[in-house]
Write a protein that holds these residues in place. Sequence first.
Motif, short mmCIF file in Angstrom:
data_model
loop_
_atom_site.label_atom_id
_atom_site.label_comp_id
_atom_site.label_asym_id
_atom_site.label_seq_id
_atom_site.Cartn_x
_atom_site.Cartn_y
_atom_site.Cartn_z
N LYS A 1 -9.98 24.94 0.21
CA LYS A 1 -8.62 24.51 0.52
C LYS A 1 -7.64 25.58 0.04
CE LYS A 1 -9.75 20.82 -1.65
NZ LYS A 1 -11.19 20.96 -1.54
N LEU B 1 -3.99 27.06 -0.80
CA LEU B 1 -2.73 26.52 -1.29
C LEU B 1 -1.73 27.64 -1.47
CD1 LEU B 1 -2.03 23.83 -3.92
CD2 LEU B 1 -1.22 26.15 -4.41
N TRP C 1 -8.73 24.86 -5.48
CA TRP C 1 -8.13 25.47 -4.30
C TRP C 1 -8.26 26.97 -4.39
CZ3 TRP C 1 -4.23 22.41 -7.15
CH2 TRP C 1 -3.58 23.14 -8.13
N MET D 1 -6.25 16.95 -5.53
CA MET D 1 -6.84 17.70 -4.41
C MET D 1 -8.20 17.14 -4.00
SD MET D 1 -4.88 20.24 -3.32
CE MET D 1 -5.95 21.47 -2.61
#
Length: 445
Positions: free
Chosen positions: A32, A34, A70, A362
């Motif tokens: 992910k 960010l 992340w 998250m």
Amino acid sequence: MSKAVVSCLLVLTFCYSGSQARAEELAVQKIKWLAVMVLPGVDLSPTDRMPVQDMLNSYALRHSGDDLDWQLLAYSPLQSPLKEAEILAEVSRNTKEGKKAYQYLKLPEAQAIFKTVAGALQNLPPAQCDRAQIAEMYLYWARATLDAGDDDRAQELLANIGRFDPESGPDPAVMPPNLVAVYDITLEDVRKKPESKVIVEITPGRGSLFIDCQSKPAGVVEIKGPANSQFWLAAQIESGFFRGSFAFHAGVRRHLKIFSPRQADQSRMADHLLKLGRANPSIGMLKAADNADLDQLAEILHVDIILAAEIRKSTDGKVVRLGLYVPAKGIVGTVHDVKLNSAGSLDEVALSNTMKTLAKLMKSPTLLAAVAMQKPKLPPDDRGTSVPNGQDDQVSDAPPWYKTWWFWTATGAVVAGAVLTGVLLGTRDTGESPSGQVILTVSPP
């Protein structure tokens, strides 16, 4: 309703639930990305926003890596009002003033001047500097601090000398014995600290990387340093410069990607940032709805999540409100407030705890489902629409099926979307031929 139709509906329900679960599973597996964004309020100047953005980036790096929460994409939404030559000229002038104040035993004045110099360098790290001069600045700052009676702070300052020029350490022949002793203790403590590693990469455009005023080779670079020590990062990218101060963290290797926008994206980013500034959206507004300009910026940056921040006044002074923004969804989870002091710095303990909480979020099912099911905003189709011969001249406003949001995953290296691409219906091998006709009846809720 016949049994056959009920069976079909059950199969459809099962497949849809399965596809959503699969989307959440993919969201867990995918990295992910960010990016931090301080919302550009109409009453905020670059001097208000840049230190907050830099500090949030620095603390977000702690959770950035393949095995962590992340992967941080850092970028420069604003250009420095000062050129590097101007920054270095100010550093040189103030360093001389600080040394002069120390020589006249004006210890508080000397410490204040050196603190100003270090703050300027931390906020706007140069790509190239006189490393020996920087090491000398820390040495004299430590001398003034030690003479004022603060041994622990002096030891922290002396630890920075080795970053720039180990040869600039105190010479036992001319320096006070207590300074030499504290420096030796500092070196021993630094050697005992575990070595930490950070991967740094410039993407997608090209750029040149500098760590603590030292040029690094092109491509993906691994840098090392003692845990909890700082490093200054400067990158000459296609749109100008990225500058930031970060820290090495103990444990697994961290990842940091510096965004170097292509020329086509630079004007788009500037346009959306300008619109954000005019609209002045609050975190509260983003909690209830999404924002088209934030969504477009996330698309340009190729990130899944934006750590949105706003600087607001409160009864106790200024606070920074933080929330995780999912494109096309808005803020997901709780909004957090962190106090901002008069010097423009965030409360470090509160910020560290907030980052830990956001990192846990998250991995929550709520946020993962929001990311997996996000609706990307596709760029407009400028090719025009034609109507085949023999069809009605009226063209529907609905996009063709291959452009609808449920067909596409999110743009860039982001998250796989939960898409129901088809349902396989069959019969058991009973020796009988199927009728060749399937009737699906779906009633609205």
